[in-house]
Structure formats: C-alpha cells, structure tokens
Design a protein around this motif. Structure first.
Motif, mmCIF file in Angstrom:
data_model
loop_
_atom_site.group_PDB
_atom_site.id
_atom_site.type_symbol
_atom_site.label_atom_id
_atom_site.label_comp_id
_atom_site.label_asym_id
_atom_site.label_seq_id
_atom_site.Cartn_x
_atom_site.Cartn_y
_atom_site.Cartn_z
ATOM 1 N N CYS A 188 -5.598 0.244 5.808
ATOM 2 C CA CYS A 188 -5.743 1.657 6.195
ATOM 3 C C CYS A 188 -6.878 2.337 5.437
ATOM 4 O O CYS A 188 -7.142 3.502 5.665
ATOM 5 C CB CYS A 188 -4.433 2.411 5.974
ATOM 6 S SG CYS A 188 -4.023 2.679 4.231
ATOM 7 N N CYS B 36 -6.761 -0.102 0.150
ATOM 8 C CA CYS B 36 -6.026 -0.931 1.092
ATOM 9 C C CYS B 36 -6.986 -1.401 2.172
ATOM 10 O O CYS B 36 -7.710 -0.616 2.753
ATOM 11 C CB CYS B 36 -4.902 -0.082 1.691
ATOM 12 S SG CYS B 36 -4.106 -0.809 3.117
ATOM 13 N N GLU C 213 -0.020 4.140 0.843
ATOM 14 C CA GLU C 213 -0.403 5.019 1.950
ATOM 15 C C GLU C 213 0.254 4.602 3.257
ATOM 16 O O GLU C 213 0.841 5.401 3.961
ATOM 17 C CB GLU C 213 -1.930 5.017 2.129
ATOM 18 C CG GLU C 213 -2.691 5.605 0.967
ATOM 19 C CD GLU C 213 -2.529 7.124 0.879
ATOM 20 O OE1 GLU C 213 -2.385 7.765 1.930
ATOM 21 O OE2 GLU C 213 -2.531 7.649 -0.251
ATOM 22 N N CYS C 214 0.123 3.303 3.615
ATOM 23 C CA CYS C 214 0.644 2.868 4.908
ATOM 24 C C CYS C 214 1.930 2.051 4.769
ATOM 25 O O CYS C 214 2.555 1.727 5.769
ATOM 26 C CB CYS C 214 -0.427 2.081 5.675
ATOM 27 S SG CYS C 214 -0.916 0.525 4.897
ATOM 28 N N CYS D 75 0.835 -1.202 0.000
ATOM 29 C CA CYS D 75 0.000 0.000 0.000
ATOM 30 C C CYS D 75 0.871 1.254 0.000
ATOM 31 O O CYS D 75 1.759 1.390 0.833
ATOM 32 C CB CYS D 75 -0.890 -0.021 1.231
ATOM 33 S SG CYS D 75 -1.765 1.511 1.514
HETATM 34 ZN ZN LIG Z 1 -2.701 1.021 3.554
#
Ligand SMILES: [Zn+2]
Length: 110
Positions: free
Chosen positions: A104, A101, A80-81, A78
C-alpha cells in the motif's frame, strides 16, 4: 551492513509464515541483528523443565518462554493495510529514512 539484515524492528507486528507456528501473529519483543533472529510474543514457545536450585533462588517446574526464530520465517504486518508485506525503504522530505509497505506504500515506521 549485511544485505541479509532484517528490516524487522522491536514492537513490529509480524506474521509467522513457516514452521509449527505458521499463521500466528505476534509482537516482536527482541531482535538479534547478528544472527537475524527474533523473539516474538507467544510464538515458538518452548517448555523447559528446570530442577530446583535453592542456592540460586530457582524454583523447579516447567517454565515456558519464547525461543528465537529466524527473521526469514516471518513477514511484517503493515499497520496501514493490515496485510503481511515485504518492506521497502523511502527517504522522506525531511531526510528521515522510513520503512514502507510494498503493498500500500504506507509508512510502517511511526
Ligand atoms: Zn500496507
């Protein structure tokens, strides 16, 4: 569309979870949807010994290249995380379908 269709797309970052390259991360160079196989940069590299064939402009020697691996052997990382995750789907307000995801809830698609 087959239920087995991989959510992995070109240029995704993936983590290899099985096989000799387990733990490696790389960028997806190519997806072959028919067979659910992927070519991942630097992963599943095989050496091929080739004989010179001057007629076809082929030089002899050892060529390294990535062999396809099955999509079930990787997880998408992911953006983002930063964790390897399973992928969900979501329809945004503007009807855009995106991958998200499961950890998150961040949008994986740019
Ligand atoms: Zn994520």
């Amino acid at each position: 569309m087959s239920r087995l269709q991989t959510p992995v797309r070109k240029n995704d970052n993936v983590l290899v979870i099985t096989g000799k390259d387990r733990g490696k991360r790389g960028r997806v160079l190519k997806v072959v949807p028919d067979t659910n196989r992927l070519i991942v940069e630097g992963v599943n590299v095989i050496k091929r010994h080739t004989k010179p064939n001057p007629g076809k402009q082929i030089k002899g020697g050892v060529v390294e290249r990535e062999a396809p691996l099955h999509a079930s052997n990787v997880q998408i990382v992911c953006p983002e995380c930063g964790k390897p995750t399973r992928i969900g789907r979501k329809v945004l307000g503007d009807d855009r379908k995106v991958r998200i995801c499961r950890k998150c809830e961040g949008v994986v698609d740019k």
